[in-house]
Design a protein around this motif. Structure first.
Motif, PDB file in Angstrom:
ATOM      1  N   SER A  42       8.836 -30.509  18.126  1.00 59.15           N
ATOM      2  CA  SER A  42      10.176 -29.961  17.332  1.00 59.15           C
ATOM      3  C   SER A  42       9.688 -28.549  17.198  1.00 59.15           C
ATOM      4  O   SER A  42      10.594 -27.869  17.216  1.00 59.15           O
ATOM      5  N   ARG A  45      10.030 -26.496  20.381  1.00 61.22           N
ATOM      6  CA  ARG A  45      11.507 -26.387  20.777  1.00 61.22           C
ATOM      7  C   ARG A  45      11.945 -25.417  19.850  1.00 61.22           C
ATOM      8  O   ARG A  45      12.836 -24.494  20.285  1.00 61.22           O
ATOM      9  N   TYR A  46      11.760 -25.192  18.428  1.00 60.98           N
ATOM     10  CA  TYR A  46      11.937 -24.255  17.485  1.00 60.98           C
ATOM     11  C   TYR A  46      11.657 -22.858  17.845  1.00 60.98           C
ATOM     12  O   TYR A  46      12.529 -21.982  17.943  1.00 60.98           O
ATOM     13  N   HIS A 137      11.365 -32.319  11.559  1.00 61.44           N
ATOM     14  CA  HIS A 137      12.271 -32.532  12.685  1.00 61.44           C
ATOM     15  C   HIS A 137      13.632 -31.969  11.997  1.00 61.44           C
ATOM     16  O   HIS A 137      14.347 -31.187  13.022  1.00 61.44           O
ATOM     17  N   SER A 140      13.559 -28.164  11.686  1.00 60.03           N
ATOM     18  CA  SER A 140      13.412 -27.504  12.893  1.00 60.03           C
ATOM     19  C   SER A 140      14.698 -27.477  13.716  1.00 60.03           C
ATOM     20  O   SER A 140      15.142 -26.749  14.236  1.00 60.03           O
ATOM     21  N   TYR A 141      15.516 -28.608  13.771  1.00 59.29           N
ATOM     22  CA  TYR A 141      16.628 -28.855  14.711  1.00 59.29           C
ATOM     23  C   TYR A 141      17.832 -28.236  13.662  1.00 59.29           C
ATOM     24  O   TYR A 141      18.811 -27.873  14.390  1.00 59.29           O
ATOM     25  N   ILE A 144      17.600 -24.842  15.227  1.00 58.31           N
ATOM     26  CA  ILE A 144      17.878 -24.638  16.452  1.00 58.31           C
ATOM     27  C   ILE A 144      19.533 -24.953  16.802  1.00 58.31           C
ATOM     28  O   ILE A 144      20.081 -24.125  17.494  1.00 58.31           O
ATOM     29  N   ILE A 145      20.059 -25.908  16.209  1.00 57.76           N
ATOM     30  CA  ILE A 145      21.640 -25.994  16.378  1.00 57.76           C
ATOM     31  C   ILE A 145      22.191 -24.717  15.639  1.00 57.76           C
ATOM     32  O   ILE A 145      23.169 -24.471  16.411  1.00 57.76           O
ATOM     33  N   PHE A 161      20.801 -26.529  24.596  1.00 56.36           N
ATOM     34  CA  PHE A 161      20.608 -28.021  24.035  1.00 56.36           C
ATOM     35  C   PHE A 161      20.035 -29.162  24.934  1.00 56.36           C
ATOM     36  O   PHE A 161      19.483 -30.120  24.596  1.00 56.36           O
ATOM     37  N   CYS A 164      16.349 -30.026  24.721  1.00 55.72           N
ATOM     38  CA  CYS A 164      15.961 -30.961  23.417  1.00 55.72           C
ATOM     39  C   CYS A 164      16.623 -32.158  23.151  1.00 55.72           C
ATOM     40  O   CYS A 164      16.296 -33.008  22.600  1.00 55.72           O
ATOM     41  N   HIS A 167      14.189 -35.103  23.712  1.00 54.16           N
ATOM     42  CA  HIS A 167      13.316 -35.272  22.473  1.00 54.16           C
ATOM     43  C   HIS A 167      14.036 -35.856  21.200  1.00 54.16           C
ATOM     44  O   HIS A 167      13.472 -36.515  20.707  1.00 54.16           O
ATOM     45  N   ILE A 168      15.192 -35.380  21.246  1.00 51.60           N
ATOM     46  CA  ILE A 168      16.072 -36.166  19.919  1.00 51.60           C
ATOM     47  C   ILE A 168      16.427 -37.404  20.291  1.00 51.60           C
ATOM     48  O   ILE A 168      16.081 -38.318  19.262  1.00 51.60           O
TER      49      ILE A 168
END
Length: 231
Positions: A42, A45-46, A137, A140-141, A144-145, A161, A164, A167-168
């Motif tokens: 996570s 990805r961030y 998570h 971070s998300y 990210i969102i 998207f 990710c 992973h989600i």
């Protein structure tokens, strides 16, 4: 997948003894390491989406190796205290557990001593692990969102998207089953229910992971089916 394979190899004997304690230790060590690795993913990805220009300087080979080493070290040490406490418990009842592998809940029920402190120790350790990494998570998300929604083009948002999505999905399956299984205190009437959830956690979830990671888009799925047909 590694966790499920090791559990299968160690499940030859379900009788109480050294093999059972080795199995339960390996199970929790590998499972804990997996949750730490998911949290690191996570963060990765961030950095990749929110700070792409700094990604190559932040996620260097040395830093990634250090993070993986910390995950393995943390996964081995986090449940060391509860496992030692369980190992020192006296067992004077039947020598077969009501489960298909050595898990802490069914094993604690066979102890002929007060297990209240040990149960609370397992519960608090699982809560720290699951809720602590889950917070990573979520934070971070959330960022990210927020970053993805700020991308002007729809194609750019979809591409960001898609990196990710797999992973989600893995996070949702892993945390959903483990929270139901371990974030509660053991009760006598929940053995069969725990066995059903444990099957999903140790068999179904690892089996789905390769498909989730490798077949995460329509093109990959079509290519895979095309290769199977040609062979």
């Amino acid at each position: 997948m590694l966790e499920a394979a090791v559990m299968f190899l160690l499940s030859i004997s379900l009788h109480l003894g050294f093999k059972c304690f080795v199995q339960i230790f390996v199970y929790f060590a590998l499972g804990t390491t997996e949750f730490f690795l998911l949290a690191i993913m996570s963060i990765d990805r961030y950095v990749a989406i929110c700070n792409p220009l700094h990604y190559s300087s932040t996620m260097t080979g040395w830093n990634c190796s250090l993070l993986v080493l910390c995950c393995w070290g943390g996964g081995t040490l986090l449940f060391m205290g509860p496992e030692v406490g369980l190992f020192r418990m006296p067992f004077c009842g039947p020598s077969t557990i009501n489960h298909f592998f050595c898990d802490n809940g069914p094993l604690i029920r066979l102890a002929c001593a007060d297990t209240t402190l040990l149960e609370y120790t397992y519960f608090l350790t699982a809560m720290i692990l699951l809720l602590g990494t889950l917070a990573i998570h979520v934070i971070s998300y959330a960022k990210i969102i927020s970053t993805i929604l700020g991308i002007p083009s729809a194609k750019g948002r979809q591409k960001a998207f898609s990196t990710c999505a797999s992973h989600i999905t893995v996070i949702s399956i892993s945390y959903g089953s483990c929270i139901v299984l371990y974030l509660r205190l053991n009760k006598p009437g929940e053995v069969d229910y725990s066995k059903v959830v444990a099957v999903f956690n140790t068999v179904v979830s690892p089996l789905l992971n390769p498909f989730i990671y490798c077949l995460r888009n329509e093109r990959s799925l079509k290519n895979t089916f095309r290769q199977c047909i040609t062979v």
